[in-house]
Design an enzyme around this catalytic site. Structure first.
Site, PDB file in Angstrom:
ATOM      1  N   GLY A 253       0.822  -1.208   0.000  1.00 31.90           N
ATOM      2  CA  GLY A 253       0.000   0.000   0.000  1.00 31.90           C
ATOM      3  C   GLY A 253       0.847   1.245   0.000  1.00 31.90           C
ATOM      4  O   GLY A 253       1.838   1.330  -0.728  1.00 31.90           O
ATOM      5  N   CYS A 260       6.634   5.288  15.266  1.00 37.35           N
ATOM      6  CA  CYS A 260       7.668   4.302  15.612  1.00 37.35           C
ATOM      7  C   CYS A 260       8.553   3.903  14.433  1.00 37.35           C
ATOM      8  O   CYS A 260       9.754   4.157  14.445  1.00 37.35           O
ATOM      9  CB  CYS A 260       7.018   3.069  16.211  1.00 37.35           C
ATOM     10  SG  CYS A 260       6.036   3.470  17.657  1.00 37.35           S
TER      11      CYS A 260
HETATM   12  C1  UGA Z   1       4.830  -0.710  15.854  1.00 42.11           C
HETATM   13  C2  UGA Z   1       5.136  -2.189  16.152  1.00 42.11           C
HETATM   14  O1  UGA Z   1       4.201  -3.030  15.457  1.00 42.11           O
HETATM   15  C3  UGA Z   1       5.038  -2.458  17.654  1.00 42.11           C
HETATM   16  O2  UGA Z   1       5.415  -3.807  17.919  1.00 42.11           O
HETATM   17  C4  UGA Z   1       5.986  -1.512  18.373  1.00 42.11           C
HETATM   18  O3  UGA Z   1       5.914  -1.683  19.775  1.00 42.11           O
HETATM   19  C5  UGA Z   1       5.612  -0.080  18.056  1.00 42.11           C
HETATM   20  O4  UGA Z   1       5.703   0.121  16.633  1.00 42.11           O
HETATM   21  C6  UGA Z   1       6.548   0.831  18.796  1.00 42.11           C
HETATM   22  O5  UGA Z   1       7.742   0.830  18.487  1.00 42.11           O
HETATM   23  O6  UGA Z   1       6.129   1.463  19.790  1.00 42.11           O
HETATM   24  P1  UGA Z   1       2.603   0.745  15.509  1.00 42.11           P
HETATM   25  O7  UGA Z   1       3.513   1.843  15.060  1.00 42.11           O
HETATM   26  O8  UGA Z   1       1.524   1.040  16.483  1.00 42.11           O
HETATM   27  O9  UGA Z   1       3.482  -0.443  16.182  1.00 42.11           O
HETATM   28  O10 UGA Z   1       1.903   0.203  14.211  1.00 42.11           O
HETATM   29  P2  UGA Z   1       1.881  -1.106  13.296  1.00 42.11           P
HETATM   30  O11 UGA Z   1       0.587  -1.774  13.465  1.00 42.11           O
HETATM   31  O12 UGA Z   1       3.084  -1.908  13.472  1.00 42.11           O
HETATM   32  O13 UGA Z   1       1.889  -0.419  11.862  1.00 42.11           O
HETATM   33  C7  UGA Z   1       2.963   0.420  11.459  1.00 42.11           C
HETATM   34  C8  UGA Z   1       2.754   0.931  10.053  1.00 42.11           C
HETATM   35  O14 UGA Z   1       2.961  -0.098   9.101  1.00 42.11           O
HETATM   36  C9  UGA Z   1       1.380   1.504   9.771  1.00 42.11           C
HETATM   37  O15 UGA Z   1       1.519   2.704   9.050  1.00 42.11           O
HETATM   38  C10 UGA Z   1       0.705   0.446   8.908  1.00 42.11           C
HETATM   39  O16 UGA Z   1      -0.261   0.970   8.049  1.00 42.11           O
HETATM   40  C11 UGA Z   1       1.906  -0.100   8.163  1.00 42.11           C
HETATM   41  N1  UGA Z   1       1.732  -1.478   7.658  1.00 42.11           N
HETATM   42  C12 UGA Z   1       1.617  -2.507   8.533  1.00 42.11           C
HETATM   43  C13 UGA Z   1       1.717  -1.712   6.302  1.00 42.11           C
HETATM   44  O17 UGA Z   1       1.824  -0.792   5.474  1.00 42.11           O
HETATM   45  N2  UGA Z   1       1.595  -3.004   5.836  1.00 42.11           N
HETATM   46  C14 UGA Z   1       1.484  -4.044   6.697  1.00 42.11           C
HETATM   47  O18 UGA Z   1       1.375  -5.188   6.214  1.00 42.11           O
HETATM   48  C15 UGA Z   1       1.486  -3.800   8.061  1.00 42.11           C
END
Ligand code: UGA
Length: 431
Positions: A253, A260
């Site tokens: 995407g 983070c």
């Molecule tokens: C992330 C980590 O997943 C946590 O384990 C960690 O504790 C946290 O950072 C931190 O360092 O405090 P978070 O930033 O809340 O958590 O979000 P995620 O759910 O990991 O998503 C991060 C980004 O990746 C989002 O922008 C999401 O849209 C994107 N993403 C995620 C994708 O584009 N594709 C995916 O398949 C998964």
């Protein structure tokens, strides 16, 4: 056990509430008095599903308190967690001045033994610096240990992640510190990994960077799929069925955002460089991530030809669904760029409208619903994959749009159905 949390942001507040839920007595302090007043009034400074009810419950039970100074925190807690921000510096490193400042405060207040635990995401060797600061500013002979206990919570699922973690990492230097932290986390009944301090610090940066790498990898595959006429969702499904790869974090995407991943990847690269290793792989991860947005903006231009003066509906502003967080949000970035090119942007997000308004200023109209945003639009962009957008009455949306074009930056919608409804529909890496 009595526990203190210094820094009541996303990590500190959730950690404090969850430790109280597991039976500990917790004091949360913060230098932002407004935030403390807010919390004392029973209001939440952040949107996190389930947090408000949890905080209410543990406060009622008398196990969670807000307010006081850093010295109060040291007096109260046998364990003192440092949960202050570590924002990026202009060169991509982590600004550790809050960590240092808090460490000095802790040192000056040290009377009896205290276990000082870093929970903020920090570069490897920060614990060493914290230990040095404590030794330098504390009274002679003051007893303390320093430990690292990184958090792995995701925004939007923070409580579940904290109460039921995949693993709890304890980076310690003494048996005493290990025993205290094991006791603290016993009620969580989760797998515990005990390591040295530096390895624990590295686990956090290495994990976040690896997840970011997975996302950039699939976004690169999406690019190849587009050129070859294949489908990235099928490729990801086929890859994810291999247990060694796993299905998660393979959604192509607009790339990753939030407070983070962007910061941690850059900080990991910076500390690696400082240690004499050029982590070029991570530079590429960042490049691919930035390119995902560039490509999307180009697609909008391909569809509209001239962007200036066109009305564009933007669905989603938060960096991912189920949060009101717009920090480093790819959606906000895309909106901002198109607005700068002279388009009229009408944006809607189920939660992040207000926080985004502050960032975007007056040039973008924030609407109260997806239907309102799409009314009269030349094209609609799906930028954050909220469930609400999957369930929209798209037939109705089609009728209110000036031209029925949808560019789906998160592959959230079904291409066949969208075309059946009469939309010109494009997504990422899908034919
Ligand atoms: C992330 C980590 O997943 C946590 O384990 C960690 O504790 C946290 O950072 C931190 O360092 O405090 P978070 O930033 O809340 O958590 O979000 P995620 O759910 O990991 O998503 C991060 C980004 O990746 C989002 O922008 C999401 O849209 C994107 N993403 C995620 C994708 O584009 N594709 C995916 O398949 C998964």
């Amino acid at each position: 056990m009595n526990v203190s949390i210094i820094g009541t942001g996303h990590v500190g507040l959730v950690t404090g509430a969850c430790l109280a839920e597991r039976g500990h007595r917790v004091l949360c302090v913060d230098s932002d008095e407004k935030k403390i007043r807010f919390l004392r009034a029973g209001r939440m400074p952040i949107y996190e599903p389930g947090l408000e009810a949890l905080v209410r419950r543990v406060r009622k039970a008398g196990r969670l308190h807000f307010g006081g100074t850093n010295a109060d925190a040291v007096a109260f807690g046998k364990v003192v967690f440092i949960c202050v921000p570590t924002p990026p510096t202009p060169s991509g490193g982590a600004d550790l001045s809050y960590v240092e400042g808090v460490s000095r405060d802790i040192a000056r207040a040290l009377e009896d033994y205290r276990l000082v635990v870093e929970k903020s995401t920090v570069p490897v060797r920060t614990g060493e610096h914290v230990r040095r600061v404590l030794a330098k500013y504390a009274r002679k002979g003051a007893a303390f240990d320093v430990a690292s206990n990184p958090e792995f919570l995701r925004e939007g699922a923070a409580i579940e992640d904290t109460l039921h973690p995949d693993r709890i990492v304890l980076g310690v230097e003494t048996r005493r510190a290990e025993m205290i932290l094991r006791e603290l986390y016993r009620p969580f009944r989760a797998p515990i990994l005990v390591t040295d301090l530096k390895s624990a610090e590295l686990i956090k940066h290495a994990s976040n960077s690896f997840l970011a790498l997975k996302i950039s990898y699939i976004n690169a595959i999406a690019e190849i799929c587009e050129r070859a006429g294949a489908s990235v969702t099928e490729v990801a499904r086929g890859m994810g069925l291999d247990r060694r790869i796993g299905p998660e974090f393979l959604r192509a995407g607009l790339g990753y955002g939030g407070s983070c991943f962007p910061k941690d990847v850059a900080a990991f690269e910076a500390i690696s460089r400082e240690l004499g290793y050029h982590f070029r792989l991570l530079r590429e991860v960042r490049r691919i991530n930035a390119e995902a947005r560039d490509r999307f903006v180009r697609k909008v231009e391909e569809e509209l030809w001239i962007v200036r003066g066109k009305t564009i509906a933007a669905l989603g502003l938060s960096f991912k669904p189920d949060t009101d967080d717009v920090r480093e949000s790819p959606a906000v970035d895309v909106v901002r760029r198109l607005a700068a090119k002279g388009a009229r942007l009408r944006a809607y997000d189920p939660r992040a409208g207000e926080p985004a308004r502050e960032l975007l200023g007056g040039g973008v109209t924030i609407c109260g619903s997806a239907l309102e945003a799409c009314t009269g639009a030349d094209c609609a962009l799906l930028l954050t994959e909220w469930e609400e957008f999957r369930r929209l009455d798209w037939a109705r949306i089609r009728r209110v749009m000036a031209h029925p074009t949808v560019l789906d930056g998160r592959n959230a919608l079904d291409p066949v159905r969208m075309r059946e409804l009469g939309f010109t529909y494009r997504s990422v890496g899908r034919p």
